[in-house]
Write a protein that holds these residues in place. Structure first.
Motif, PDB file in Angstrom:
ATOM      1  N   SER A  43       4.119  15.777  -9.269  1.00 39.40           N
ATOM      2  CA  SER A  43       4.699  16.843 -10.092  1.00 39.40           C
ATOM      3  C   SER A  43       5.987  17.401  -9.510  1.00 39.40           C
ATOM      4  N   ARG A  76       4.672   9.688 -12.866  1.00 40.29           N
ATOM      5  CA  ARG A  76       3.290   9.362 -12.515  1.00 40.29           C
ATOM      6  C   ARG A  76       2.973   9.645 -11.044  1.00 40.29           C
ATOM      7  N   TYR A  77       3.998   9.669 -10.215  1.00 38.97           N
ATOM      8  CA  TYR A  77       3.767   9.738  -8.774  1.00 38.97           C
ATOM      9  C   TYR A  77       3.630  11.161  -8.231  1.00 38.97           C
ATOM     10  N   LYS A 137      -4.401   8.709  -9.145  1.00 41.29           N
ATOM     11  CA  LYS A 137      -3.484   9.756  -9.623  1.00 41.29           C
ATOM     12  C   LYS A 137      -2.305   9.106 -10.358  1.00 41.29           C
ATOM     13  N   VAL A 138      -1.765   8.058  -9.781  1.00 43.04           N
ATOM     14  CA  VAL A 138      -0.625   7.383 -10.399  1.00 43.04           C
ATOM     15  C   VAL A 138      -1.032   6.784 -11.758  1.00 43.04           C
ATOM     16  N   LEU A 139      -2.265   6.330 -11.844  1.00 47.54           N
ATOM     17  CA  LEU A 139      -2.757   5.713 -13.082  1.00 47.54           C
ATOM     18  C   LEU A 139      -3.296   6.748 -14.069  1.00 47.54           C
ATOM     19  N   GLY A 140      -3.253   8.033 -13.655  1.00 42.62           N
ATOM     20  CA  GLY A 140      -3.718   9.089 -14.557  1.00 42.62           C
ATOM     21  C   GLY A 140      -5.213   9.215 -14.625  1.00 42.62           C
ATOM     22  N   LYS A 180       5.912  13.379  -5.064  1.00 46.01           N
ATOM     23  CA  LYS A 180       6.224  11.980  -5.359  1.00 46.01           C
ATOM     24  C   LYS A 180       6.530  11.210  -4.080  1.00 46.01           C
ATOM     25  N   GLY A 199       5.978   1.555 -13.192  1.00 47.42           N
ATOM     26  CA  GLY A 199       5.751   2.769 -13.978  1.00 47.42           C
ATOM     27  C   GLY A 199       6.776   3.855 -13.759  1.00 47.42           C
ATOM     28  N   LYS A 231      12.331   5.702  -7.548  1.00 50.01           N
ATOM     29  CA  LYS A 231      11.598   6.610  -8.441  1.00 50.01           C
ATOM     30  C   LYS A 231      12.212   8.006  -8.447  1.00 50.01           C
ATOM     31  N   VAL A 253       0.148  -0.610 -10.332  1.00 51.05           N
ATOM     32  CA  VAL A 253       0.933   0.379  -9.588  1.00 51.05           C
ATOM     33  C   VAL A 253       2.105  -0.251  -8.835  1.00 51.05           C
TER      34      VAL A 253
END
Length: 218
Positions: free
Chosen positions: A129, A126-127, A213-216, A134, A122, A167, A110
């Motif tokens: 919606s 990812r951070y 969450k960032v890593l899915g 974010k 990344g 980002k 991350v």
């Protein structure tokens, strides 16, 4: 033998030690870092250099730029002459992992630390919606890492803004009035140009969920 001067000198040293320890306690430095912070603070108060523990060479993740240099004990950016604490990147990762329970491997996926700056890895998507989502995720990550891994009790808005910019998550109109005051488990300190964000217990507890969450994985 000048007993009076000797007594004055001992009293001066005692006061210096007390001042250094008070600075460490008030800074919110994690317990495992207090010894290092105390040595740095005492050196600053006495105007001397206190030998630090030997540094380890960091095994840097791809894109990392070296160890983290932390300026100051309280991180409030007030322009005082601060102590300088230098930590290897792997020390930052280890400290954050120990305090939050998040494996180092996840942390490295991350973010990385480049010259004392927390830089996010990344894609922006990812951070969160939305821009607000974010910004809040980024603010929590940066603030918690700086607090637990670098001994910075709070993080200036300018530092968070830079991370959000990287980002594409900085909204100049809503960043300060809406995004930062609503970061989970964090409180706003200061005012105007001196606003800072501090992660409290709830924010630190939420850190692992944000990483997932960032890593899915959330």
């Amino acid at each position: 033998m000048n007993v009076t001067n000797g007594g004055d000198k001992m009293e001066e040293v005692a006061q210096s030690i007390k001042a250094a320890w008070t600075a460490v306690e008030e800074s919110g430095v994690p317990e495992h870092m207090q010894e290092i912070a105390f040595k740095e603070a005492l050196g600053a108060v006495l105007g001397t250099t206190v030998p630090a523990a030997p540094r380890r060479t960091a095994a840097k993740p791809s894109g990392a730029g070296g160890g983290a240099t932390v300026t100051g004990i309280d991180g409030d950016g007030d322009g005082d002459e601060p102590a300088v604490l230098t930590m290897d990147e792997d020390e930052v990762m280890r400290a954050v992992s120990e305090e939050t329970g998040v494996p180092v491997e996840k942390l490295e996926a991350v973010f990385h630390v480049d010259d004392g700056v927390v830089k996010l890895n990344g894609p922006s998507a990812r951070y969160g919606s939305s821009t607000a989502d974010k910004a809040r995720s980024i603010a929590l990550i940066v603030t918690v890492v700086r607090k637990l891994g670098m001994g910075q009790s709070d993080t200036p808005y300018t530092v968070i803004k830079t991370a959000c910019d990287s980002k594409h998550a900085y909204d100049s109109k809503n960043f300060a009035p809406k995004h930062m005051p609503n970061v989970v488990g964090c409180v706003v300190k200061g005012d105007n140009r001196n606003r800072r964000l501090e992660a409290k217990g709830a924010g630190i507890a939420a850190f692992s969920e944000v990483i997932d969450k960032v890593l899915g994985a959330a």
